[in-house]
Design a protein around this motif. Structure first.
Motif, mmCIF file in Angstrom:
data_model
loop_
_atom_site.group_PDB
_atom_site.id
_atom_site.type_symbol
_atom_site.label_atom_id
_atom_site.label_comp_id
_atom_site.label_asym_id
_atom_site.label_seq_id
_atom_site.Cartn_x
_atom_site.Cartn_y
_atom_site.Cartn_z
ATOM 1 N N SER A 27 42.911 45.453 32.897
ATOM 2 C CA SER A 27 42.356 45.675 34.231
ATOM 3 C C SER A 27 40.865 46.000 34.153
ATOM 4 C CB SER A 27 43.110 46.809 34.930
ATOM 5 O OG SER A 27 42.990 48.025 34.194
ATOM 6 N N GLY A 28 40.483 46.763 33.115
ATOM 7 C CA GLY A 28 39.063 47.078 32.931
ATOM 8 C C GLY A 28 38.261 45.830 32.628
ATOM 9 N N TYR A 29 38.855 44.925 31.846
ATOM 10 C CA TYR A 29 38.158 43.680 31.512
ATOM 11 C C TYR A 29 37.983 42.813 32.756
ATOM 12 C CZ TYR A 29 37.436 38.962 29.719
ATOM 13 O OH TYR A 29 36.942 37.704 29.501
ATOM 14 N N TYR A 30 39.043 42.695 33.560
ATOM 15 C CA TYR A 30 38.939 41.883 34.778
ATOM 16 C C TYR A 30 37.944 42.503 35.774
ATOM 17 C CZ TYR A 30 42.873 38.972 33.330
ATOM 18 O OH TYR A 30 43.693 38.097 32.660
ATOM 19 N N SER A 31 37.921 43.829 35.827
ATOM 20 C CA SER A 31 36.955 44.502 36.694
ATOM 21 C C SER A 31 35.529 44.213 36.234
ATOM 22 C CB SER A 31 37.228 46.011 36.688
ATOM 23 O OG SER A 31 36.251 46.686 37.455
ATOM 24 N N TRP A 32 35.333 44.187 34.920
ATOM 25 C CA TRP A 32 34.005 43.883 34.359
ATOM 26 C C TRP A 32 33.578 42.452 34.689
ATOM 27 C CZ3 TRP A 32 32.719 40.253 30.532
ATOM 28 C CH2 TRP A 32 31.394 40.334 30.047
ATOM 29 N N LEU A 33 34.529 41.516 34.662
ATOM 30 C CA LEU A 33 34.224 40.122 34.980
ATOM 31 C C LEU A 33 33.728 39.960 36.417
ATOM 32 C CD1 LEU A 33 37.103 38.034 33.323
ATOM 33 C CD2 LEU A 33 34.701 38.097 32.652
ATOM 34 N N GLN A 34 34.307 40.766 37.327
ATOM 35 C CA GLN A 34 33.954 40.640 38.736
ATOM 36 C C GLN A 34 32.695 41.415 39.112
ATOM 37 O OE1 GLN A 34 37.473 41.903 40.810
ATOM 38 N NE2 GLN A 34 38.709 40.141 40.141
#
Length: 253
Positions: A27-34
């Motif tokens: 979830s942290g990685y996907y948040s970083w992508l956005q």
């Protein structure tokens, strides 16, 4: 940095496995992508595009000092260390094709003038200190000799000549005549050069006396005494001349 590593290797390893090994959440990685890039990151991206464009236009000869100068001329606010870091990070380096060679003939019977300049390469006003040098440019027709006279105040080339031969009447005399006609210096101007025969001979010295110009010469064997003129030739050759093959002297002119 961890999220950047994951993104760059996402085609190679499963996302879940990389997150476990690197101890971060999906979830942290996907948040970083956005997340939108930060201001510094956005500025660096724009600067990098400009750096690559300037580097390409210079035929890959410009290093960080000159690229920084070009960026500032275009209105970008940046420091040289910042530009240097971006260049190193992305493998952008200045390329020099050849070493610069000197061709001065200083073995002659003429007197040598004292070094009035003494490596003081600044001037408070124009037409107070001029430096001069001669270099050669290769053509398939033979050498073309280029003589320049440079004002230490603003680094302007105030006089020049191009010739087939190396006599004073073909090189330094016409360059000086052009400089005098263009700039009309007052008495007391310092004219600095190396100890080459063209500068030491009477054909040239009589013009210095006529216009009350004080002659100055480098110490023998010390390339630093005329560093500004030699630096100009080095830049001219490594950034332009060495990238061209001249068929004739006229083409080189």
């Amino acid at each position: 940095m961890i999220y950047g590593f994951i993104k760059s290797h996402s085609w190679e390893f499963p996302l879940k496995k990389m997150c476990q090994v690197l101890k971060v959440s999906k979830s942290g990685y996907y948040s970083w992508l956005q997340r939108k890039p930060g201001r510094i990151r956005q500025e660096n991206k724009i600067l990098l595009e400009q750096i690559r464009a300037i580097h390409k236009e210079s035929l890959r000869t410009y290093g960080s000092p000159k690229i920084t100068h070009e960026l500032r001329e275009k209105g970008y606010k940046c420091s040289r260390p910042r530009v240097a870091r971006l260049m190193r990070r992305h493998g952008i380096y200045a390329k020099t094709r050849r070493k610069f060679k000197l061709t001065t003939q200083s073995r002659h019977r003429y007197p040598v003038s004292p070094n009035l300049l003494d490596q003081e390469f600044t001037a408070g006003a124009c037409n107070k200190k001029w430096v001069s040098d001669i270099t050669y440019i290769r053509t398939k027709e033979g050498w073309l000799y280029l003589t320049i006279i440079l004002d230490l105040c603003n680094r302007e080339i105030v006089g020049w000549s191009m010739s087939k031969g190396l006599s004073a009447l073909e090189t330094v005399v016409p360059a000086l005549k052009q400089a005098l006609k263009r700039k009309h210096p007052g008495p007391g101007l310092i004219f600095h050069s190396d100890q080459g025969v063209q500068y030491a001979c009477e054909d040239f010295r009589k013009y210095l006396r006529k216009y009350d110009i004080r002659q100055s010469m480098s110490h023998k064997g010390n390339c630093y005494d005329n560093a500004v003129a030699e630096s100009f030739f080095h830049t001219l050759k490594t950034e332009h001349v060495y990238f061209h093959t001249y068929q004739t002297r006229e083409q080189a002119r």
